[in-house]
Design a protein around this motif. Structure first.
Motif, PDB file in Angstrom:
ATOM      1  N   ILE A   1       0.859  -1.182   0.000  1.00  0.00           N
ATOM      2  CA  ILE A   1       0.000   0.000   0.000  1.00  0.00           C
ATOM      3  C   ILE A   1       0.893   1.230   0.000  1.00  0.00           C
ATOM      4  CG2 ILE A   1      -1.642   1.361   1.370  1.00  0.00           C
ATOM      5  CD1 ILE A   1      -2.716  -1.319   2.473  1.00  0.00           C
ATOM      6  N   ILE A   2       0.603   2.174  -0.871  1.00  0.00           N
ATOM      7  CA  ILE A   2       1.340   3.431  -0.923  1.00  0.00           C
ATOM      8  C   ILE A   2       0.324   4.561  -0.793  1.00  0.00           C
ATOM      9  CG2 ILE A   2       2.811   4.942  -2.329  1.00  0.00           C
ATOM     10  CD1 ILE A   2       3.895   2.370  -3.642  1.00  0.00           C
ATOM     11  N   ILE A   3       0.582   5.487   0.131  1.00  0.00           N
ATOM     12  CA  ILE A   3      -0.312   6.625   0.349  1.00  0.00           C
ATOM     13  C   ILE A   3       0.444   7.896   0.016  1.00  0.00           C
ATOM     14  CG2 ILE A   3      -1.663   7.911   2.059  1.00  0.00           C
ATOM     15  CD1 ILE A   3      -1.842   5.156   3.594  1.00  0.00           C
ATOM     16  N   VAL A   4      -0.113   8.692  -0.885  1.00  0.00           N
ATOM     17  CA  VAL A   4       0.485   9.975  -1.263  1.00  0.00           C
ATOM     18  C   VAL A   4      -0.403  11.058  -0.652  1.00  0.00           C
ATOM     19  CG1 VAL A   4       1.287  11.416  -3.166  1.00  0.00           C
ATOM     20  CG2 VAL A   4       1.363   8.921  -3.374  1.00  0.00           C
TER      21      VAL A   4
ATOM     22  N   LEU B   1      -4.662   6.703  -1.944  1.00  0.00           N
ATOM     23  CA  LEU B   1      -4.086   5.461  -1.460  1.00  0.00           C
ATOM     24  C   LEU B   1      -4.059   4.488  -2.626  1.00  0.00           C
ATOM     25  CD1 LEU B   1      -4.909   3.506   1.783  1.00  0.00           C
ATOM     26  CD2 LEU B   1      -5.055   2.347  -0.426  1.00  0.00           C
ATOM     27  N   TYR B   2      -2.900   3.867  -2.838  1.00  0.00           N
ATOM     28  CA  TYR B   2      -2.728   2.892  -3.916  1.00  0.00           C
ATOM     29  C   TYR B   2      -2.487   1.522  -3.314  1.00  0.00           C
ATOM     30  CZ  TYR B   2      -1.812   7.013  -6.835  1.00  0.00           C
ATOM     31  OH  TYR B   2      -1.900   8.215  -7.489  1.00  0.00           O
ATOM     32  N   HIS B   3      -3.293   0.545  -3.707  1.00  0.00           N
ATOM     33  CA  HIS B   3      -3.037  -0.846  -3.351  1.00  0.00           C
ATOM     34  C   HIS B   3      -2.521  -1.530  -4.612  1.00  0.00           C
ATOM     35  CE1 HIS B   3      -4.670  -5.095  -2.400  1.00  0.00           C
ATOM     36  NE2 HIS B   3      -3.441  -4.955  -1.927  1.00  0.00           N
ATOM     37  N   ILE B   4      -1.269  -1.955  -4.584  1.00  0.00           N
ATOM     38  CA  ILE B   4      -0.639  -2.549  -5.765  1.00  0.00           C
ATOM     39  C   ILE B   4      -1.163  -3.967  -5.923  1.00  0.00           C
ATOM     40  CG2 ILE B   4       1.521  -2.961  -6.982  1.00  0.00           C
ATOM     41  CD1 ILE B   4       1.005  -0.010  -6.092  1.00  0.00           C
TER      42      ILE B   4
ATOM     43  N   LYS C   1       0.402  14.955   9.996  1.00  0.00           N
ATOM     44  CA  LYS C   1       0.542  13.955   8.933  1.00  0.00           C
ATOM     45  C   LYS C   1       1.610  12.929   9.304  1.00  0.00           C
ATOM     46  CE  LYS C   1      -0.836  16.659   4.846  1.00  0.00           C
ATOM     47  NZ  LYS C   1      -1.147  17.952   5.455  1.00  0.00           N
ATOM     48  N   PHE C   2       1.282  11.670   9.165  1.00  0.00           N
ATOM     49  CA  PHE C   2       2.240  10.590   9.365  1.00  0.00           C
ATOM     50  C   PHE C   2       3.032  10.375   8.082  1.00  0.00           C
ATOM     51  CE2 PHE C   2       3.276   6.072   8.867  1.00  0.00           C
ATOM     52  CZ  PHE C   2       4.015   5.844  10.010  1.00  0.00           C
ATOM     53  N   ARG C   3       4.324  10.143   8.205  1.00  0.00           N
ATOM     54  CA  ARG C   3       5.180   9.841   7.063  1.00  0.00           C
ATOM     55  C   ARG C   3       6.064   8.654   7.422  1.00  0.00           C
ATOM     56  NH1 ARG C   3       2.436  13.440   5.053  1.00  0.00           N
ATOM     57  NH2 ARG C   3       3.129  15.209   3.814  1.00  0.00           N
ATOM     58  N   GLY C   4       6.325   7.794   6.458  1.00  0.00           N
ATOM     59  CA  GLY C   4       7.277   6.720   6.678  1.00  0.00           C
ATOM     60  C   GLY C   4       6.732   5.367   6.282  1.00  0.00           C
ATOM     61  N   LYS C   5       7.460   4.328   6.703  1.00  0.00           N
ATOM     62  CA  LYS C   5       7.096   2.952   6.391  1.00  0.00           C
ATOM     63  C   LYS C   5       6.527   2.263   7.620  1.00  0.00           C
ATOM     64  CE  LYS C   5      10.236   1.848   2.575  1.00  0.00           C
ATOM     65  NZ  LYS C   5       9.163   1.400   1.669  1.00  0.00           N
TER      66      LYS C   5
ATOM     67  N   LEU D   1     -10.578  -2.828   0.849  1.00  0.00           N
ATOM     68  CA  LEU D   1      -9.148  -2.913   1.132  1.00  0.00           C
ATOM     69  C   LEU D   1      -8.879  -3.921   2.248  1.00  0.00           C
ATOM     70  CD1 LEU D   1      -6.324  -1.664   0.481  1.00  0.00           C
ATOM     71  CD2 LEU D   1      -6.736  -0.100   2.390  1.00  0.00           C
ATOM     72  N   PHE D   2      -9.655  -3.861   3.307  1.00  0.00           N
ATOM     73  CA  PHE D   2      -9.531  -4.767   4.447  1.00  0.00           C
ATOM     74  C   PHE D   2      -9.586  -6.225   3.986  1.00  0.00           C
ATOM     75  CE2 PHE D   2     -11.248  -7.277   7.916  1.00  0.00           C
ATOM     76  CZ  PHE D   2     -10.734  -6.745   9.082  1.00  0.00           C
ATOM     77  N   ASN D   3     -10.515  -6.511   3.089  1.00  0.00           N
ATOM     78  CA  ASN D   3     -10.689  -7.881   2.601  1.00  0.00           C
ATOM     79  C   ASN D   3      -9.554  -8.326   1.689  1.00  0.00           C
ATOM     80  OD1 ASN D   3     -13.112  -8.093   3.991  1.00  0.00           O
ATOM     81  ND2 ASN D   3     -14.381  -7.565   2.220  1.00  0.00           N
ATOM     82  N   ALA D   4      -8.829  -7.351   1.129  1.00  0.00           N
ATOM     83  CA  ALA D   4      -7.804  -7.675   0.130  1.00  0.00           C
ATOM     84  C   ALA D   4      -6.398  -7.804   0.692  1.00  0.00           C
ATOM     85  CB  ALA D   4      -7.812  -6.607  -0.973  1.00  0.00           C
ATOM     86  N   VAL D   5      -6.143  -7.243   1.885  1.00  0.00           N
ATOM     87  CA  VAL D   5      -4.765  -7.225   2.377  1.00  0.00           C
ATOM     88  C   VAL D   5      -4.621  -8.036   3.665  1.00  0.00           C
ATOM     89  CG1 VAL D   5      -4.357  -4.971   1.340  1.00  0.00           C
ATOM     90  CG2 VAL D   5      -4.989  -5.092   3.737  1.00  0.00           C
ATOM     91  N   PRO D   6      -3.524  -8.772   3.796  1.00  0.00           N
ATOM     92  CA  PRO D   6      -3.290  -9.563   5.006  1.00  0.00           C
ATOM     93  C   PRO D   6      -2.470  -8.802   6.041  1.00  0.00           C
ATOM     94  CG  PRO D   6      -1.669 -10.153   3.354  1.00  0.00           C
ATOM     95  CD  PRO D   6      -2.578  -9.104   2.719  1.00  0.00           C
ATOM     96  N   ILE D   7      -2.419  -9.350   7.239  1.00  0.00           N
ATOM     97  CA  ILE D   7      -1.487  -8.861   8.253  1.00  0.00           C
ATOM     98  C   ILE D   7      -0.070  -8.946   7.668  1.00  0.00           C
ATOM     99  CG2 ILE D   7      -0.510  -9.298  10.541  1.00  0.00           C
ATOM    100  CD1 ILE D   7      -3.347  -8.327  10.706  1.00  0.00           C
ATOM    101  N   GLY D   8       0.738  -7.924   7.949  1.00  0.00           N
ATOM    102  CA  GLY D   8       2.101  -7.903   7.433  1.00  0.00           C
ATOM    103  C   GLY D   8       2.265  -7.114   6.155  1.00  0.00           C
ATOM    104  N   THR D   9       1.165  -6.622   5.584  1.00  0.00           N
ATOM    105  CA  THR D   9       1.238  -5.828   4.365  1.00  0.00           C
ATOM    106  C   THR D   9       2.092  -4.574   4.599  1.00  0.00           C
ATOM    107  OG1 THR D   9      -0.890  -6.585   3.518  1.00  0.00           O
ATOM    108  CG2 THR D   9      -0.122  -4.440   2.734  1.00  0.00           C
ATOM    109  N   GLU D  10       2.999  -4.313   3.668  1.00  0.00           N
ATOM    110  CA  GLU D  10       3.864  -3.132   3.769  1.00  0.00           C
ATOM    111  C   GLU D  10       3.101  -1.880   3.365  1.00  0.00           C
ATOM    112  OE1 GLU D  10       7.224  -1.801   0.842  1.00  0.00           O
ATOM    113  OE2 GLU D  10       8.094  -3.249   2.236  1.00  0.00           O
ATOM    114  N   VAL D  11       3.237  -0.824   4.164  1.00  0.00           N
ATOM    115  CA  VAL D  11       2.574   0.454   3.905  1.00  0.00           C
ATOM    116  C   VAL D  11       3.638   1.561   3.890  1.00  0.00           C
ATOM    117  CG1 VAL D  11       0.841   2.122   4.691  1.00  0.00           C
ATOM    118  CG2 VAL D  11       0.475  -0.344   5.067  1.00  0.00           C
ATOM    119  N   THR D  12       3.635   2.356   2.841  1.00  0.00           N
ATOM    120  CA  THR D  12       4.533   3.512   2.759  1.00  0.00           C
ATOM    121  C   THR D  12       3.680   4.751   2.630  1.00  0.00           C
ATOM    122  OG1 THR D  12       6.211   2.177   1.640  1.00  0.00           O
ATOM    123  CG2 THR D  12       6.464   4.590   1.539  1.00  0.00           C
ATOM    124  N   VAL D  13       3.920   5.724   3.509  1.00  0.00           N
ATOM    125  CA  VAL D  13       3.157   6.977   3.489  1.00  0.00           C
ATOM    126  C   VAL D  13       4.099   8.123   3.176  1.00  0.00           C
ATOM    127  CG1 VAL D  13       1.563   8.476   4.753  1.00  0.00           C
ATOM    128  CG2 VAL D  13       1.632   6.011   5.274  1.00  0.00           C
ATOM    129  N   TYR D  14       3.788   8.843   2.111  1.00  0.00           N
ATOM    130  CA  TYR D  14       4.552  10.031   1.719  1.00  0.00           C
ATOM    131  C   TYR D  14       3.800  11.278   2.141  1.00  0.00           C
ATOM    132  CZ  TYR D  14       7.374   6.957  -1.226  1.00  0.00           C
ATOM    133  OH  TYR D  14       8.205   5.975  -1.698  1.00  0.00           O
TER     134      TYR D  14
END
Length: 201
Positions: free
Chosen positions: A66-69, A75-78, A97-101, A188-201
């Motif tokens: 998941i990448i959030i700009v 929010l982008y779910h690849i 605003k939160f930033r980071g991984k 989104l909740f239904n599509a992503v598992p625990i451990g999914t990487e999230v990057t917020v810009y």
């Protein structure tokens, strides 16, 4: 992400570009034809550009991540190499605003909510009455679903969650969390598992 890559990303953001995606994002279907989710799109009180839309992105982005700009409120779910589902979001206001991984460390349906001590200190009139918590449900500000973001095994207190105020999508209004329309966060909740990487810009 090394320092040089981060500085390049931040420079791109300052110029109005989406650091991870900008020069390669193109809609794979007309903007007037958003991906179908219930209820009907006309019931979402948000601008059409924030409807769920499948888009092309850089093929090197990690599938499943998941990448959030924040500056673009997207929010982008690849979902596949070079493909993403893009959703509109609301983000933290000003310095909140939160930033980071981070990673998705917990997922909860109809989550309960408790304001942080910092929230109570900033606005006791609004939050003091909830210091013992509020049970999950349709009136809870975390909405229908919440993805809890963790760093190094610790809860960051940042969530990707639903909202009782869908008209806030596309604005910087929250206390740092990322809000989505309830229908969208359920998808989104239904599509992503625990451990999914999230990057917020």
């Amino acid at each position: 992400m090394n320092r040089r890559t981060m500085m390049t990303a931040l420079a791109a953001l300052a110029c109005g570009a989406s650091p991870a995606l900008a020069l390669s994002e193109t809609a794979t279907r007309p903007a007037a034809t958003p991906v179908a989710l219930a209820p009907a799109p006309q019931e979402w009180p948000i601008a059409r550009r924030y409807y769920p839309t499948e888009v092309n992105v850089r093929p090197d982005l990690r599938v499943g991540s998941i990448i959030i700009v924040s500056e673009k409120f997207f929010l982008y779910h690849i979902i596949a190499p070079g493909k993403a589902m893009r959703y509109g979001v609301a983000v933290g206001k000003n310095e909140l605003k939160f930033r980071g991984k981070a990673v998705v460390g917990r997922k909860v349906e109809w989550p309960s909510w408790r304001p942080t001590p910092e929230m109570i200190e900033r606005n006791p009139a609004a939050y003091k009455k909830y210091e013992d918590g509020m049970p999950g449900g349709p009136t809870n500000p975390l909405g229908a679903r919440a993805l809890y973001l963790y760093q190094n095994g610790r809860d960051t207190a940042i969530r990707i969650h639903g909202t009782t105020e869908p008209a806030s999508i596309g604005h910087a209004v929250s206390n740092g969390c990322v809000r989505m329309v309830n229908d969208h966060v359920i998808a989104l909740f239904n599509a992503v598992p625990i451990g999914t990487e999230v990057t917020v810009y």
